[in-house]
Scaffold this active site. Sequence first.
Site, PDB file in Angstrom:
ATOM      1  N   TYR A  58       0.832  -1.205   0.000  1.00  0.00           N
ATOM      2  CA  TYR A  58       0.000   0.000   0.000  1.00  0.00           C
ATOM      3  C   TYR A  58       0.874   1.266   0.000  1.00  0.00           C
ATOM      4  O   TYR A  58       1.477   1.631   1.005  1.00  0.00           O
ATOM      5  CB  TYR A  58      -0.935   0.031   1.219  1.00  0.00           C
ATOM      6  CG  TYR A  58      -1.897  -1.148   1.327  1.00  0.00           C
ATOM      7  CD1 TYR A  58      -2.216  -1.923   0.221  1.00  0.00           C
ATOM      8  CD2 TYR A  58      -2.482  -1.465   2.546  1.00  0.00           C
ATOM      9  CE1 TYR A  58      -3.096  -3.003   0.324  1.00  0.00           C
ATOM     10  CE2 TYR A  58      -3.376  -2.535   2.651  1.00  0.00           C
ATOM     11  CZ  TYR A  58      -3.669  -3.297   1.534  1.00  0.00           C
ATOM     12  OH  TYR A  58      -4.544  -4.358   1.655  1.00  0.00           O
ATOM     13  N   HIS A 127      -0.268 -12.034   0.916  1.00  0.00           N
ATOM     14  CA  HIS A 127      -1.288 -11.155   0.312  1.00  0.00           C
ATOM     15  C   HIS A 127      -1.996 -11.846  -0.857  1.00  0.00           C
ATOM     16  O   HIS A 127      -3.206 -11.718  -1.030  1.00  0.00           O
ATOM     17  CB  HIS A 127      -0.589  -9.874  -0.158  1.00  0.00           C
ATOM     18  CG  HIS A 127      -1.452  -8.663  -0.202  1.00  0.00           C
ATOM     19  ND1 HIS A 127      -0.940  -7.400  -0.158  1.00  0.00           N
ATOM     20  CD2 HIS A 127      -2.784  -8.503  -0.306  1.00  0.00           C
ATOM     21  CE1 HIS A 127      -1.923  -6.514  -0.223  1.00  0.00           C
ATOM     22  NE2 HIS A 127      -3.062  -7.167  -0.324  1.00  0.00           N
ATOM     23  N   PHE A 215     -19.155   2.152  -1.801  1.00  0.00           N
ATOM     24  CA  PHE A 215     -20.418   2.209  -2.558  1.00  0.00           C
ATOM     25  C   PHE A 215     -21.638   1.973  -1.668  1.00  0.00           C
ATOM     26  O   PHE A 215     -22.667   2.639  -1.816  1.00  0.00           O
ATOM     27  CB  PHE A 215     -20.396   1.168  -3.688  1.00  0.00           C
ATOM     28  CG  PHE A 215     -21.624   1.226  -4.545  1.00  0.00           C
ATOM     29  CD1 PHE A 215     -21.807   2.279  -5.442  1.00  0.00           C
ATOM     30  CD2 PHE A 215     -22.616   0.267  -4.442  1.00  0.00           C
ATOM     31  CE1 PHE A 215     -22.955   2.357  -6.211  1.00  0.00           C
ATOM     32  CE2 PHE A 215     -23.762   0.344  -5.219  1.00  0.00           C
ATOM     33  CZ  PHE A 215     -23.925   1.386  -6.104  1.00  0.00           C
TER      34      PHE A 215
HETATM   35  N1  LIG Z   1      -6.370  -8.312   1.087  1.00  0.00           N
HETATM   36  C1  LIG Z   1      -6.637  -7.540   0.060  1.00  0.00           C
HETATM   37  O1  LIG Z   1      -6.350  -7.885  -1.074  1.00  0.00           O
HETATM   38  C2  LIG Z   1      -7.298  -6.204   0.289  1.00  0.00           C
HETATM   39  C3  LIG Z   1      -7.879  -5.514  -0.791  1.00  0.00           C
HETATM   40  C4  LIG Z   1      -8.507  -4.284  -0.521  1.00  0.00           C
HETATM   41  C5  LIG Z   1      -8.538  -3.779   0.765  1.00  0.00           C
HETATM   42  N2  LIG Z   1      -7.956  -4.470   1.794  1.00  0.00           N
HETATM   43  C6  LIG Z   1      -7.980  -3.960   3.175  1.00  0.00           C
HETATM   44  O2  LIG Z   1      -9.339  -3.746   3.543  1.00  0.00           O
HETATM   45  C7  LIG Z   1      -9.495  -2.418   4.039  1.00  0.00           C
HETATM   46  C8  LIG Z   1     -10.903  -1.906   3.794  1.00  0.00           C
HETATM   47  O3  LIG Z   1     -11.243  -1.975   2.431  1.00  0.00           O
HETATM   48  P1  LIG Z   1     -11.346  -0.675   1.508  1.00  0.00           P
HETATM   49  O4  LIG Z   1     -10.776   0.489   2.230  1.00  0.00           O
HETATM   50  O5  LIG Z   1     -10.782  -1.066   0.211  1.00  0.00           O
HETATM   51  O6  LIG Z   1     -12.917  -0.494   1.274  1.00  0.00           O
HETATM   52  P2  LIG Z   1     -14.151  -0.167   2.251  1.00  0.00           P
HETATM   53  O7  LIG Z   1     -13.731  -0.262   3.654  1.00  0.00           O
HETATM   54  O8  LIG Z   1     -15.267  -1.024   1.782  1.00  0.00           O
HETATM   55  O9  LIG Z   1     -14.518   1.336   1.827  1.00  0.00           O
HETATM   56  C9  LIG Z   1     -13.639   2.410   2.000  1.00  0.00           C
HETATM   57  C10 LIG Z   1     -14.321   3.641   1.402  1.00  0.00           C
HETATM   58  O10 LIG Z   1     -15.505   3.907   2.150  1.00  0.00           O
HETATM   59  C11 LIG Z   1     -15.500   5.249   2.626  1.00  0.00           C
HETATM   60  N3  LIG Z   1     -16.120   5.239   3.970  1.00  0.00           N
HETATM   61  C12 LIG Z   1     -15.665   4.589   5.080  1.00  0.00           C
HETATM   62  N4  LIG Z   1     -16.534   4.719   6.094  1.00  0.00           N
HETATM   63  C13 LIG Z   1     -17.555   5.488   5.630  1.00  0.00           C
HETATM   64  C14 LIG Z   1     -18.757   5.972   6.211  1.00  0.00           C
HETATM   65  N5  LIG Z   1     -19.098   5.672   7.457  1.00  0.00           N
HETATM   66  N6  LIG Z   1     -19.570   6.739   5.439  1.00  0.00           N
HETATM   67  C15 LIG Z   1     -19.261   7.054   4.166  1.00  0.00           C
HETATM   68  N7  LIG Z   1     -18.113   6.611   3.562  1.00  0.00           N
HETATM   69  C16 LIG Z   1     -17.284   5.826   4.284  1.00  0.00           C
HETATM   70  C17 LIG Z   1     -14.058   5.667   2.634  1.00  0.00           C
HETATM   71  O11 LIG Z   1     -13.985   7.044   2.454  1.00  0.00           O
HETATM   72  P3  LIG Z   1     -12.836   7.999   3.076  1.00  0.00           P
HETATM   73  O12 LIG Z   1     -11.547   7.462   2.523  1.00  0.00           O
HETATM   74  O13 LIG Z   1     -13.213   9.335   2.581  1.00  0.00           O
HETATM   75  O14 LIG Z   1     -12.896   7.851   4.536  1.00  0.00           O
HETATM   76  C18 LIG Z   1     -13.493   4.903   1.438  1.00  0.00           C
HETATM   77  O15 LIG Z   1     -13.756   5.615   0.256  1.00  0.00           O
HETATM   78  C19 LIG Z   1      -8.404  -1.625   3.313  1.00  0.00           C
HETATM   79  O16 LIG Z   1      -8.125  -0.418   3.979  1.00  0.00           O
HETATM   80  C20 LIG Z   1      -7.253  -2.625   3.333  1.00  0.00           C
HETATM   81  O17 LIG Z   1      -6.592  -2.564   4.590  1.00  0.00           O
HETATM   82  C21 LIG Z   1      -7.353  -5.680   1.575  1.00  0.00           C
END
Ligand SMILES: NC(=O)c1ccc[n+]([C@@H]2O[C@H](COP(=O)([O-])OP(=O)(O)OC[C@H]3O[C@@H](n4cnc5c(N)ncnc54)[C@H](OP(=O)(O)O)[C@@H]3O)[C@@H](O)[C@H]2O)c1
Length: 321
Positions: A58, A127, A215
């Site tokens: 990241y 990963h 989303f």
């Molecule tokens: N193992 C893998 O391959 C893999 C792949 C992807 C992700 N991950 C891990 O999973 C974690 C979470 O997934 P993700 O960050 O991709 O997606 P997510 O948690 O589904 O969504 C993050 C998005 O949601 C927004 N958000 C968060 N809380 C909110 C709320 N209460 N109201 C409105 N918008 C909100 C954030 O905006 P803001 O940024 O503006 O706060 C960001 O745009 C990552 O940070 C990473 O550590 C792992």
Amino acid sequence: METRQLGSTGHEVAPIGLGCMGMSWGYAESQRDDTSSVEVIRRALDAGPVLLDTADAYGDGHNETLVGRALAGRRDDAVVATKTGIVVQDLATRTLGRNGSPEHIRHSADSSLRRLGVDVIDLYYLHRVDPLVPLDESWGALADLVREGKVRHLGLSEVTREQAATAHRAHPVAAVQSELSLWTRDPLDPRTGISGWCADNGAAFVPFAPLGRGFLTGRYRSADAFEAGDFRATNPRFGGEALAANLRIVAVVEEVAARHGATAAQVALAWTLTRGDHVVPIPGTKQLRYLAANTAAADIRLSARDLADLDAAPAAVGSRY
Ligand SMILES: NC(=O)c1ccc[n+]([C@@H]2O[C@H](COP(=O)([O-])OP(=O)(O)OC[C@H]3O[C@@H](n4cnc5c(N)ncnc54)[C@H](OP(=O)(O)O)[C@@H]3O)[C@@H](O)[C@H]2O)c1
């Protein structure tokens, strides 16, 4: 505050962890702010111990360094999870490759420890499985790190049940991380789903992108909501017609949220928690107001009617990547 057992790690953690990826890359990068991201992580730790999720990929090390800054003086409030096995070939375009060789794993573990500023990584994931390196070899190198005291527990990301079982025979799989949310339910498939394997084998299941990359919060209602370079600007699910169709899922989540005086984001997270006591989601945010709302989602109790409505939401249109 209620806690959950993090698989076989022996750690009791807050039910909702924190994903740190978006603080370094992927989403709305023009809004990145390291100082406020450190504040978000530190505030999350107030509910500690909290599962913090990062990876060496990241931001090509940036995210681990950021987490390391936030951990200074707060090590005991966090269960620190990071990952190896994905390499950044070009940071500007986020072009990625895989490297699961033992040499790479040994080297990247040392780099992660240094960037995080910790003596030991609590949970170290592969990963992605490298198609050019037998899983046994990558997993063996990871198990060596446990014996050397650099890592406490091992995890896998986006693997099949067969891959998890192969690894588990050689060294315990403490956690598996895969995408799970109301628009990505594959890990729940009763026959092939990895969440069931985790429940049966004492491992935690850690849903990534539990908010559907934002989303499911209802915040994004048109494809032009994303700046150039945002991962979602070119993602099939967020494109024109697919996005319009997928808003039908958001409508169901918002309807349930209205019954609870909650937000759609909170209901999306509460739903993941109902998928089993072994589940610890890691929503990502760089904003304090969202962190507070997401943490509070653990207190929402969804009724049988809520769950039936959410389960009946339409399937997503468009592939995940
Ligand atoms: N193992 C893998 O391959 C893999 C792949 C992807 C992700 N991950 C891990 O999973 C974690 C979470 O997934 P993700 O960050 O991709 O997606 P997510 O948690 O589904 O969504 C993050 C998005 O949601 C927004 N958000 C968060 N809380 C909110 C709320 N209460 N109201 C409105 N918008 C909100 C954030 O905006 P803001 O940024 O503006 O706060 C960001 O745009 C990552 O940070 C990473 O550590 C792992």
